[in-house]
Design a protein around this motif. Structure first.
Motif, PDB file in Angstrom:
ATOM      1  N   ARG A 335       0.855  -1.103  -0.004  1.00 50.61           N
ATOM      2  CA  ARG A 335       0.029   0.125   0.103  1.00 50.61           C
ATOM      3  C   ARG A 335       0.804   1.336   0.016  1.00 50.61           C
ATOM      4  O   ARG A 335       2.010   1.196   0.381  1.00 50.61           O
ATOM      5  N   VAL A 349      -1.302   7.112  -4.721  1.00 54.61           N
ATOM      6  CA  VAL A 349      -2.152   6.099  -4.631  1.00 54.61           C
ATOM      7  C   VAL A 349      -3.581   6.240  -5.232  1.00 54.61           C
ATOM      8  O   VAL A 349      -3.975   5.472  -5.668  1.00 54.61           O
ATOM      9  N   SER A 350      -3.625   7.440  -5.763  1.00 50.99           N
ATOM     10  CA  SER A 350      -4.877   7.809  -6.750  1.00 50.99           C
ATOM     11  C   SER A 350      -4.612   9.055  -7.372  1.00 50.99           C
ATOM     12  O   SER A 350      -3.713   9.756  -7.146  1.00 50.99           O
ATOM     13  N   ARG A 396      -1.437  -6.209  -9.568  1.00 47.61           N
ATOM     14  CA  ARG A 396      -1.878  -4.934  -9.075  1.00 47.61           C
ATOM     15  C   ARG A 396      -1.274  -3.698  -9.959  1.00 47.61           C
ATOM     16  O   ARG A 396      -1.602  -2.754  -9.782  1.00 47.61           O
ATOM     17  N   GLU A 467      -8.879  -3.183 -14.818  1.00 43.23           N
ATOM     18  CA  GLU A 467      -9.072  -2.455 -13.637  1.00 43.23           C
ATOM     19  C   GLU A 467      -7.865  -2.580 -12.749  1.00 43.23           C
ATOM     20  O   GLU A 467      -8.101  -3.110 -11.417  1.00 43.23           O
ATOM     21  N   PRO A 468      -6.513  -2.680 -12.914  1.00 44.03           N
ATOM     22  CA  PRO A 468      -5.264  -2.557 -12.163  1.00 44.03           C
ATOM     23  C   PRO A 468      -5.450  -1.480 -11.095  1.00 44.03           C
ATOM     24  O   PRO A 468      -5.960  -0.600 -11.173  1.00 44.03           O
ATOM     25  N   GLU A 469      -4.941  -1.743 -10.043  1.00 44.80           N
ATOM     26  CA  GLU A 469      -5.032  -0.714  -8.876  1.00 44.80           C
ATOM     27  C   GLU A 469      -4.007   0.626  -9.430  1.00 44.80           C
ATOM     28  O   GLU A 469      -4.201   1.671  -9.154  1.00 44.80           O
ATOM     29  N   THR A 470      -3.010   0.282 -10.260  1.00 45.12           N
ATOM     30  CA  THR A 470      -2.086   1.290 -10.614  1.00 45.12           C
ATOM     31  C   THR A 470      -1.884   0.885 -12.295  1.00 45.12           C
ATOM     32  O   THR A 470      -1.517  -0.196 -12.559  1.00 45.12           O
ATOM     33  N   ARG A 496     -10.928   6.089 -14.075  1.00 40.34           N
ATOM     34  CA  ARG A 496      -9.982   5.701 -13.088  1.00 40.34           C
ATOM     35  C   ARG A 496      -9.986   6.549 -11.918  1.00 40.34           C
ATOM     36  O   ARG A 496      -8.826   6.463 -10.998  1.00 40.34           O
ATOM     37  N   ARG A 499      -8.142   5.577  -8.358  1.00 42.51           N
ATOM     38  CA  ARG A 499      -7.123   4.597  -8.566  1.00 42.51           C
ATOM     39  C   ARG A 499      -5.949   5.351  -9.101  1.00 42.51           C
ATOM     40  O   ARG A 499      -6.072   6.318  -9.640  1.00 42.51           O
TER      41      ARG A 499
END
Length: 548
Positions: A335, A349-350, A396, A467-470, A496, A499
């Motif tokens: 994280r 992170v976003s 991820r 839809e990956p986190e990054t 996005r 994210r």
């Protein structure tokens, strides 16, 4: 510690392909042997029909030999078709497995592949080379079928008269002596020719990939001229391949005709002296005609096996590339911010981060480090990225580039998510022109039935659907027009939201939607802020206006 396995070679690759299908291949060889053993005796039976049926005027023997001939005629195609089915099934499965093996190696080897294999070669490996290498088992089966036909035929001709058998065997040896050196030259020429095709494909990919930049600086003409020069070199190399190939084709069609002439002449002389019967002469002539196909098949199949060997050598070269990334991390659940100390580039992170640079390559290299396609000091949430399991990183953090490959399949299979989610991704990537043709639209190998802009938008849609986190995207809209690019930028920013997204591009159409902009100079982050804040720097303004 167990000993290291021996290095992979083309022969070991072929054996590895055959091993899982031993039972099916054994059955295929058995069927092919049966087909050969029922096809050649048909010609021998012709002589018996003539001698013991017509000339001897024996209705009983005539009916018996005609019954034998009928049984052979019915049985032979059944056996051959079943043998062909076994080998064709193995060929199809081997081709799929080769593509999987190549894909797995590309996924695990990282940039080590890029450093040793050109993009043009990567384009041909899973298509043409995999097809030819997988076909080797089918060609081997066909070669075996031809060999058994030759042996059975030679034995039957020998039974008619030994001299005829000597003619058949001697002629085959002469053909082998002549064809052997030609096949060796063909293999060397094909290897060089295949390498040049990969280089030329890579050059074309470079031109297309950087067309917008090349046109801006007038470099498209220079690159096109170099492409023409390499095309001329490839054409000359093609003529070198055509040389031995043409001689082999000539040999394939001329030598069997010599067989026919010699066997017919020798048979006629033997029949005139009473050494063989009229039926034996008819059978000998029939064998002579069928040996045209047998000898031609020997030479033709050898050509295919040479092509398979050349393809296997190129596949083995890639499969032997060892991953340059250690997969010994065990940490999970990363994280926080993703940061590359080497360039100073960070991904929060976003939010949408846009990287602006005059040189794309250093920014792309930074993205590779952030996605752990290169070993580096990158940290994730304050912890070294190398400490995380590679599978965790891959699931991820996604890197999107124009080198990402499109495999054969429908649009739905390419996106690999439920239809509702797939259509959302397609809409965000402005690929509605593809979706309007239906989710069963077939995407051909490498997306060759699509335009450059369609391929780029489909790659983006595939990444968004995952839809990956990054998501790290390098020039994801370089091949689309300004209006479409504007729509994509706004829709991706919305899709996005919440994210982490990083886009390498200097297009002001993306900058308008960026939460923050990282200005990179010489591979280092020179300044960080919003687009409006960075406009205060004259150098940044010039870069942004030039990109527009």
């Amino acid at each position: 510690m167990p000993p290291a396995p021996p290095p992979l070679t083309p022969m070991r690759l072929f054996l590895r392909q055959a091993r899982p299908h031993k039972a099916r291949l054994a059955l295929g060889f058995l069927f092919y042997a049966g087909a050969s053993c029922t096809s050649m005796p048909q010609l021998w039976v012709v002589g018996k029909v003539i001698d013991e049926g017509f000339i001897a005027r024996s209705p009983r023997d005539l009916a018996a030999w005609l019954g034998v001939a009928a049984a052979l005629v019915v049985l032979q195609p059944i056996l051959w078709a079943n043998g062909f089915r076994q080998f064709s099934t193995v060929e199809a499965r081997n081709q799929r497995q080769l593509v999987r093996d190549l894909t797995d190696r590309l996924n695990t080897a990282g940039p080590a592949v890029r450093d040793r294999v050109s993009s043009g070669e990567l384009l041909n490996l899973p298509s043409e080379d995999a097809r030819r290498a997988a076909r080797a088992v089918n060609d081997a089966g066909f070669f075996f079928n031809t060999l058994v036909m030759f042996l059975v035929g030679a034995a039957l001709v020998w039974s008619i008269h030994p001299l005829l058998g000597v003619v058949i065997i001697s002629g085959s040896l002469v053909t082998a002596v002549i064809a052997g050196p030609l096949l060796g030259r063909l293999q060397a020429s094909q290897s060089d020719y295949r390498a040049r095709i990969g280089d030329l494909s890579a050059h074309a990919a470079d031109i297309v990939g950087g067309l917008r930049v090349l046109r801006g600086i007038g470099g498209d003409v220079l690159f096109a001229a170099r492409y023409r020069e390499r095309s001329d070199e490839l054409r000359r190399k093609g003529y070198e391949v055509a040389g031995p190939s043409s001689w082999i084709h000539a040999l394939r069609h001329s030598m069997p005709i010599v067989f026919v002439a010699v066997i017919t002449w020798v048979g006629a002389l033997l029949a005139a002296d009473g050494a063989i019967t009229i039926g034996g002469l008819a059978s000998a002539f029939s064998f002579a005609t069928i040996f045209i196909a047998v000898s031609g098949n020997f030479v033709g199949t050898s050509q295919y096996l040479v092509a398979a060997w050349v393809a296997a050598k190129r596949i083995v070269r890639v499969l032997r590339i060892e991953p340059d990334l250690a997969d010994d991390g065990t940490a999970r659940g990363g994280r926080g911010e993703l940061r590359d100390p080497e360039s100073g580039l960070a991904v929060p992170v976003s939010g949408l981060t846009v990287v602006v640079t005059a040189e794309t390559a250093p920014a792309a290299a930074a993205c590779e480090r952030l996605a752990r396609y290169r070993d580096s000091e990158t940290v994730w949430g304050g912890r070294p990225l190398a400490e995380y399991a590679l599978a965790e990183v891959r699931s991820r953090i996604m890197l999107l580039t124009d080198e990402d490959y499109l495999f054969t399949g429908t649009l739905a299979a390419t996106l690999r998510v439920p239809e509702a989610r797939a259509r959302q991704a397609v809409a965000a990537a402005c690929a509605d022109d593809l979706a309007s043709q239906g989710m069963d639209l077939v995407v051909e190998e490498g997306g060759r039935n699509l335009s450059g802009g369609q391929r780029q938008r489909l790659r983006l849609a595939r990444a968004l659907a995952a839809e990956p986190e990054t998501l790290l995207a390098v020039e994801p809209t370089s091949a689309v027009d300004a209006h479409t690019e504007s729509l994509i930028a706004s829709r991706v920013a919305a899709a996005r939201a919440g994210r982490a997204t990083l886009v390498v591009t200097a297009s002001p159409l993306w900058l308008a939607h960026a939460d923050r902009v990282a200005w990179m100079v010489d591979g280092k982050v020179h300044a960080l802020g919003t687009h409006a804040e960075l406009l205060a720097d004259a150098a940044y303004r010039r870069l942004a206006s030039h990109s527009a």
